[in-house]
Design a protein around this motif. Structure first.
Motif, PDB file in Angstrom:
ATOM      1  N   GLY A 128       0.794  -1.220   0.000  1.00  0.00           N
ATOM      2  CA  GLY A 128       0.000   0.000   0.000  1.00  0.00           C
ATOM      3  C   GLY A 128       0.826   1.270   0.000  1.00  0.00           C
ATOM      4  N   VAL A 129       2.133   1.127  -0.167  1.00  0.00           N
ATOM      5  CA  VAL A 129       3.047   2.278  -0.249  1.00  0.00           C
ATOM      6  C   VAL A 129       4.124   1.969  -1.283  1.00  0.00           C
ATOM      7  CG1 VAL A 129       2.712   3.045   2.130  1.00  0.00           C
ATOM      8  CG2 VAL A 129       4.531   1.432   1.620  1.00  0.00           C
ATOM      9  N   ARG A 130       4.757   2.997  -1.794  1.00  0.00           N
ATOM     10  CA  ARG A 130       5.862   2.814  -2.737  1.00  0.00           C
ATOM     11  C   ARG A 130       7.216   2.980  -2.064  1.00  0.00           C
ATOM     12  NH1 ARG A 130       4.056   1.081  -7.141  1.00  0.00           N
ATOM     13  NH2 ARG A 130       2.200   1.896  -8.121  1.00  0.00           N
ATOM     14  N   THR A 131       7.226   3.755  -1.000  1.00  0.00           N
ATOM     15  CA  THR A 131       8.469   3.980  -0.263  1.00  0.00           C
ATOM     16  C   THR A 131       8.145   4.343   1.179  1.00  0.00           C
ATOM     17  OG1 THR A 131      10.559   5.214  -0.236  1.00  0.00           O
ATOM     18  CG2 THR A 131       8.617   6.427  -0.924  1.00  0.00           C
ATOM     19  N   GLU A 132       9.034   3.972   2.073  1.00  0.00           N
ATOM     20  CA  GLU A 132       8.891   4.351   3.479  1.00  0.00           C
ATOM     21  C   GLU A 132      10.248   4.227   4.155  1.00  0.00           C
ATOM     22  OE1 GLU A 132       6.274   1.782   5.722  1.00  0.00           O
ATOM     23  OE2 GLU A 132       7.159  -0.011   4.850  1.00  0.00           O
ATOM     24  N   THR A 133      10.382   4.914   5.269  1.00  0.00           N
ATOM     25  CA  THR A 133      11.576   4.814   6.090  1.00  0.00           C
ATOM     26  C   THR A 133      11.207   4.024   7.340  1.00  0.00           C
ATOM     27  OG1 THR A 133      12.390   6.930   5.255  1.00  0.00           O
ATOM     28  CG2 THR A 133      13.345   6.125   7.321  1.00  0.00           C
ATOM     29  N   ILE A 134      12.033   3.007   7.643  1.00  0.00           N
ATOM     30  CA  ILE A 134      11.772   2.179   8.818  1.00  0.00           C
ATOM     31  C   ILE A 134      13.040   2.076   9.658  1.00  0.00           C
ATOM     32  CG2 ILE A 134       9.954   0.868   7.657  1.00  0.00           C
ATOM     33  CD1 ILE A 134      11.952  -1.478   7.429  1.00  0.00           C
ATOM     34  N   SER A 135      12.850   1.773  10.918  1.00  0.00           N
ATOM     35  CA  SER A 135      13.965   1.576  11.840  1.00  0.00           C
ATOM     36  C   SER A 135      14.151   0.078  12.042  1.00  0.00           C
ATOM     37  CB  SER A 135      13.653   2.260  13.168  1.00  0.00           C
ATOM     38  OG  SER A 135      14.726   2.075  14.068  1.00  0.00           O
ATOM     39  N   VAL A 136      15.373  -0.390  11.808  1.00  0.00           N
ATOM     40  CA  VAL A 136      15.692  -1.812  11.950  1.00  0.00           C
ATOM     41  C   VAL A 136      17.032  -1.956  12.661  1.00  0.00           C
ATOM     42  CG1 VAL A 136      14.402  -2.533   9.882  1.00  0.00           C
ATOM     43  CG2 VAL A 136      16.811  -1.898   9.676  1.00  0.00           C
ATOM     44  N   PRO A 137      17.311  -3.146  13.205  1.00  0.00           N
ATOM     45  CA  PRO A 137      18.635  -3.359  13.788  1.00  0.00           C
ATOM     46  C   PRO A 137      19.727  -3.159  12.731  1.00  0.00           C
ATOM     47  CG  PRO A 137      17.134  -5.111  14.434  1.00  0.00           C
ATOM     48  CD  PRO A 137      16.432  -4.307  13.382  1.00  0.00           C
ATOM     49  N   GLN A 138      20.854  -2.662  13.155  1.00  0.00           N
ATOM     50  CA  GLN A 138      21.947  -2.393  12.222  1.00  0.00           C
ATOM     51  C   GLN A 138      22.516  -3.687  11.639  1.00  0.00           C
ATOM     52  OE1 GLN A 138      25.178  -0.099  13.904  1.00  0.00           O
ATOM     53  NE2 GLN A 138      25.484   0.935  11.953  1.00  0.00           N
ATOM     54  N   GLN A 139      22.515  -4.754  12.412  1.00  0.00           N
ATOM     55  CA  GLN A 139      22.989  -6.047  11.922  1.00  0.00           C
ATOM     56  C   GLN A 139      21.866  -7.065  12.056  1.00  0.00           C
ATOM     57  OE1 GLN A 139      26.740  -7.506  13.290  1.00  0.00           O
ATOM     58  NE2 GLN A 139      27.656  -5.482  13.367  1.00  0.00           N
ATOM     59  N   LEU A 140      21.536  -7.696  10.955  1.00  0.00           N
ATOM     60  CA  LEU A 140      20.524  -8.736  10.933  1.00  0.00           C
ATOM     61  C   LEU A 140      20.668  -9.523   9.643  1.00  0.00           C
ATOM     62  CD1 LEU A 140      17.037  -7.074  10.319  1.00  0.00           C
ATOM     63  CD2 LEU A 140      19.194  -6.111   9.632  1.00  0.00           C
ATOM     64  N   THR A 141      20.048 -10.690   9.586  1.00  0.00           N
ATOM     65  CA  THR A 141      20.109 -11.471   8.351  1.00  0.00           C
ATOM     66  C   THR A 141      19.078 -10.926   7.372  1.00  0.00           C
ATOM     67  OG1 THR A 141      18.458 -13.106   9.014  1.00  0.00           O
ATOM     68  CG2 THR A 141      20.772 -13.545   9.654  1.00  0.00           C
ATOM     69  N   SER A 142      19.226 -11.314   6.125  1.00  0.00           N
ATOM     70  CA  SER A 142      18.267 -10.862   5.121  1.00  0.00           C
ATOM     71  C   SER A 142      16.864 -11.375   5.444  1.00  0.00           C
ATOM     72  CB  SER A 142      18.711 -11.287   3.719  1.00  0.00           C
ATOM     73  OG  SER A 142      18.898 -12.681   3.648  1.00  0.00           O
ATOM     74  N   LEU A 143      16.763 -12.575   5.990  1.00  0.00           N
ATOM     75  CA  LEU A 143      15.453 -13.112   6.364  1.00  0.00           C
ATOM     76  C   LEU A 143      14.861 -12.334   7.542  1.00  0.00           C
ATOM     77  CD1 LEU A 143      13.264 -15.155   5.765  1.00  0.00           C
ATOM     78  CD2 LEU A 143      14.452 -16.776   7.238  1.00  0.00           C
ATOM     79  N   GLN A 144      15.684 -11.941   8.494  1.00  0.00           N
ATOM     80  CA  GLN A 144      15.196 -11.125   9.606  1.00  0.00           C
ATOM     81  C   GLN A 144      14.721  -9.757   9.107  1.00  0.00           C
ATOM     82  OE1 GLN A 144      18.808 -11.454  11.939  1.00  0.00           O
ATOM     83  NE2 GLN A 144      17.761 -12.690  13.495  1.00  0.00           N
ATOM     84  N   LEU A 145      15.430  -9.193   8.136  1.00  0.00           N
ATOM     85  CA  LEU A 145      15.001  -7.918   7.557  1.00  0.00           C
ATOM     86  C   LEU A 145      13.642  -8.093   6.886  1.00  0.00           C
ATOM     87  CD1 LEU A 145      15.392  -4.981   6.782  1.00  0.00           C
ATOM     88  CD2 LEU A 145      16.784  -5.755   4.839  1.00  0.00           C
ATOM     89  N   TRP A 146      13.476  -9.171   6.119  1.00  0.00           N
ATOM     90  CA  TRP A 146      12.188  -9.452   5.484  1.00  0.00           C
ATOM     91  C   TRP A 146      11.087  -9.562   6.559  1.00  0.00           C
ATOM     92  CZ3 TRP A 146       9.498  -9.028   1.314  1.00  0.00           C
ATOM     93  CH2 TRP A 146       8.336  -9.762   1.140  1.00  0.00           C
ATOM     94  N   ASP A 147      11.377 -10.263   7.645  1.00  0.00           N
ATOM     95  CA  ASP A 147      10.397 -10.407   8.726  1.00  0.00           C
ATOM     96  C   ASP A 147      10.008  -9.053   9.316  1.00  0.00           C
ATOM     97  OD1 ASP A 147      10.339 -13.167   8.396  1.00  0.00           O
ATOM     98  OD2 ASP A 147      11.715 -13.558  10.075  1.00  0.00           O
TER      99      ASP A 147
END
Length: 86
Positions: free
Chosen positions: A18-37
């Protein structure tokens, strides 16, 4: 530590999120699967394309899995669903 990254959604991923772009806060180190989650937590409908989606982190393709990512504020994460055409 966390960082602010820019997530870009393309094609079907944009429709599902429902969006084309957004800014999110995530841990600086994580796996690609954790980022997807982390992204799916915000937009649960994206789970429908998990087996077909490709990530690009700083314009480099990344497979969903155990690959460790080290992110920095301002990094771009592109969510690229399968594309068909001819």
């Amino acid at each position: 530590m966390t960082c602010e990254v820019i997530v870009l959604y393309f094609a079907r991923s944009a429709d599902l999120a429902g969006v084309r772009t957004e800014t999110i806060s995530v841990p600086q180190q994580l796996t690609s699967l954790q980022l997807w989650d982390e992204i799916v937590k915000r937009h649960s409908r994206l789970a429908a394309i998990q087996d077909q989606v490709v990530f690009a982190v700083r314009q480099e393709y990344v497979l969903l899995g155990d690959q460790l990512l080290v992110l920095h504020t301002g990094d771009e994460i592109a969510i690229i669903p399968p594309v068909s055409g001819g």
